[in-house]
Design an enzyme around this catalytic site. Structure first.
Site, PDB file in Angstrom:
ATOM      1  N   PHE A 256       0.850  -1.193   0.000  1.00 23.14           N
ATOM      2  CA  PHE A 256       0.000   0.000   0.000  1.00 23.14           C
ATOM      3  C   PHE A 256       0.890   1.249   0.000  1.00 23.14           C
ATOM      4  CE2 PHE A 256      -2.280   3.327   2.293  1.00 23.14           C
ATOM      5  CZ  PHE A 256      -3.465   3.383   1.577  1.00 23.14           C
ATOM      6  N   PHE A 257       1.931   1.220   0.804  1.00 21.71           N
ATOM      7  CA  PHE A 257       3.000   2.214   0.750  1.00 21.71           C
ATOM      8  C   PHE A 257       4.233   1.558   0.135  1.00 21.71           C
ATOM      9  CE2 PHE A 257       0.524   3.736   4.475  1.00 21.71           C
ATOM     10  CZ  PHE A 257       0.162   4.978   3.976  1.00 21.71           C
TER      11      PHE A 257
ATOM     12  N   GLU B  62      16.715   6.041   1.990  1.00 22.00           N
ATOM     13  CA  GLU B  62      15.425   5.416   1.720  1.00 22.00           C
ATOM     14  C   GLU B  62      14.350   6.486   1.729  1.00 22.00           C
ATOM     15  OE1 GLU B  62      15.131   2.632   4.876  1.00 22.00           O
ATOM     16  OE2 GLU B  62      16.379   1.109   3.887  1.00 22.00           O
TER      17      GLU B  62
ATOM     18  N   ALA C  99      -9.583  14.361   6.059  1.00 19.41           N
ATOM     19  CA  ALA C  99      -8.437  14.122   5.162  1.00 19.41           C
ATOM     20  C   ALA C  99      -8.663  12.872   4.335  1.00 19.41           C
ATOM     21  CB  ALA C  99      -7.147  13.982   5.969  1.00 19.41           C
TER      22      ALA C  99
ATOM     23  N   GLU D 206     -14.151  14.027   0.348  1.00 20.23           N
ATOM     24  CA  GLU D 206     -13.795  13.524   1.666  1.00 20.23           C
ATOM     25  C   GLU D 206     -14.652  14.161   2.759  1.00 20.23           C
ATOM     26  OE1 GLU D 206     -11.953  11.159   2.781  1.00 20.23           O
ATOM     27  OE2 GLU D 206     -11.071  10.532   0.867  1.00 20.23           O
TER      28      GLU D 206
ATOM     29  N   SER E 158       6.648  15.730   5.416  1.00 16.19           N
ATOM     30  CA  SER E 158       7.968  15.486   5.999  1.00 16.19           C
ATOM     31  C   SER E 158       8.944  15.232   4.858  1.00 16.19           C
ATOM     32  CB  SER E 158       7.922  14.286   6.951  1.00 16.19           C
ATOM     33  OG  SER E 158       9.144  14.146   7.639  1.00 16.19           O
ATOM     34  N   PRO E 159       9.431  16.301   4.208  1.00 10.22           N
ATOM     35  CA  PRO E 159      10.204  16.136   2.964  1.00 10.22           C
ATOM     36  C   PRO E 159      11.533  15.436   3.132  1.00 10.22           C
ATOM     37  CG  PRO E 159      10.259  18.419   3.711  1.00 10.22           C
ATOM     38  CD  PRO E 159       9.261  17.714   4.571  1.00 10.22           C
TER      39      PRO E 159
ATOM     40  N   GLU F 208       4.769  12.304   0.782  1.00 12.75           N
ATOM     41  CA  GLU F 208       3.403  12.736   1.110  1.00 12.75           C
ATOM     42  C   GLU F 208       3.277  14.259   1.021  1.00 12.75           C
ATOM     43  OE1 GLU F 208      -0.021  11.185   4.076  1.00 12.75           O
ATOM     44  OE2 GLU F 208       1.927  11.596   5.002  1.00 12.75           O
TER      45      GLU F 208
ATOM     46  N   GLU G   6     -14.055   1.208   3.656  1.00 10.91           N
ATOM     47  CA  GLU G   6     -12.677   1.614   3.924  1.00 10.91           C
ATOM     48  C   GLU G   6     -12.303   1.404   5.396  1.00 10.91           C
ATOM     49  OE1 GLU G   6     -11.841   5.519   2.433  1.00 10.91           O
ATOM     50  OE2 GLU G   6     -12.513   5.040   0.395  1.00 10.91           O
TER      51      GLU G   6
END
Length: 373
Positions: free
Chosen positions: A190-191, A214, A259, A275, A296-297, A302, A327
């Site tokens: 999923f990620f 990473e 969200a 949403e 969170s770059p 994201e 969901e």
């Protein structure tokens, strides 16, 4: 060796190359008494029987067993099955196989256009296919089928990201100045967790050492803080979150904004409206864009699209539970006065930074919004 007739998205040469893992020669072909139409609500077409119609496509000859296996893996994600047909070509009639959709699975729309599909969905579909085919031989077609919508959402985030942002203060360098190559390992689900090696130009004019790092590959997300300027109330959602559990937080139920992921083909504004209806059962009267940025770059892709949504939060309008059962969402909504919400930041009970940020953004706009109301 097998000959296949393609009438839909795999007429796109680049997509076909991704799926086959090689280039393939093709010739124009037509299937009599059939038509290619839109699958309503989907990004792919349907082939249907229709007298006196002709389905345009391409014929690809001499496909190997491995080619067919790769196509089955990809087309299996859409539940299509191979059937025998006879198509017309410049060389005469030819027997071939074609991937047919399950009858009645999707409502039929208007005539489908390859050019229109390439303009809207081509890049997203190619990127999603590359991620799907990267799992060929490692995961089952069924597991990839379940993840395909998320591949498309991730691909859509990349399309949105390509617009870039101003560089008035930042360096004029771009990603083209970075040397990067993949590394072994990682995780695909999923990620995604993507390991890589990179070197990049430093501010002193040199180049960095090669580093192994990473990146957590996630999605674009729309965030909405519902606000009623008449009652001066905001709506907060409460739900269980896994991050606090793994951090060791004894209370992992978190107060947040509405969200959700920006689905492929949606604008962030459309996702925000959808949403809010799903999580809070609210229809917004106005959507105010606040900002957009990385969560969170340093390690994640994201990206947040942040909004304030004006709405009616009177007792008769507010809904105190929301979310979609399919969901697995278990959501409780709280309607409270703006100043009471701000006090929860001071006490630490509001510990989700996006909610804190949007409450402070609302604080700056609140006098004008209340005056207009």
């Amino acid at each position: 060796m097998t000959d296949l007739f393609f009438y839909g998205t795999l007429r796109d040469a680049r997509l076909l190359e991704i799926v086959l893992g090689r280039t393939a020669a093709a010739q124009p072909a037509q299937l009599p008494d059939h038509a290619v139409v839109e699958a309503l609500g989907q990004s792919f077409p349907l082939l249907i029987a229709r007298g006196n119609a002709t389905a345009d496509g391409i014929l690809v000859r001499d496909l190997s067993d491995d080619d067919i296996a790769r196509l089955d893996f990809y087309e299996g994600a859409f539940d299509y099955a191979l059937v025998s047909v006879t198509v017309d070509t410049d060389d005469g009639a030819a027997d071939a196989l074609v991937y047919m959709p399950p009858v009645g699975r999707w409502p039929e729309g208007e005539a489908w256009s390859l050019d229109a599909w390439q303009d809207r969905w081509g890049e997203v579909s190619r990127r999603a296919a590359a991620e799907a085919m990267g799992r060929y031989g490692q995961q089952s077609g069924e597991s990839v089928r379940a993840l395909l919508p998320f591949f498309r959402n991730r691909a859509w985030a990349q399309v949105i990201a390509a617009e870039g942002a101003p560089q008035t203060l930042r360096t004029s360098r771009t990603v083209a100045d970075i040397e990067m190559r993949p590394a072994e390992g990682g995780y695909d689900g999923f990620f995604r967790l993507k390991p890589f090696h990179l070197r990049y130009p430093t501010f002193d004019g040199g180049m960095s050492e090669e580093l192994r790092r990473e990146c957590f590959v996630a999605y674009d997300v729309s965030l909405v803080l519902p606000y009623d300027p008449v009652t001066d109330c905001v709506l907060l959602v409460e739900q269980l979150r896994f991050g606090p559990i793994h951090r060791g937080d004894p209370v992992p139920w978190v107060l947040e904004v509405v969200a959700g992921m920006v689905d492929a083909g949606e604008t962030p504004e459309e996702a925000a409206l959808r949403e809010t209806r799903e999580e809070a059962r609210l229809d917004l009267t106005r959507l105010i864009r606040v900002s957009g940025g990385y969560a969170s770059p340093g390690y994640s892709t994201e990206f947040y699209h942040n909004f304030i949504g004006l709405c009616d939060l009177s007792e008769s309008a507010a809904r105190f539970s929301g979310g979609l059962d399919e969901e697995h969402e278990d959501i409780r909504n709280h309607v409270l006065r703006f100043h009471d919400a701000m006090r929860l930041i001071e006490t630490g009970e509001i510990n989700a930074v996006p909610l804190q940020m949007l409450l402070f953004a609302l604080m700056a706009r609140r006098p004008e919004l209340r005056a207009d109301a």
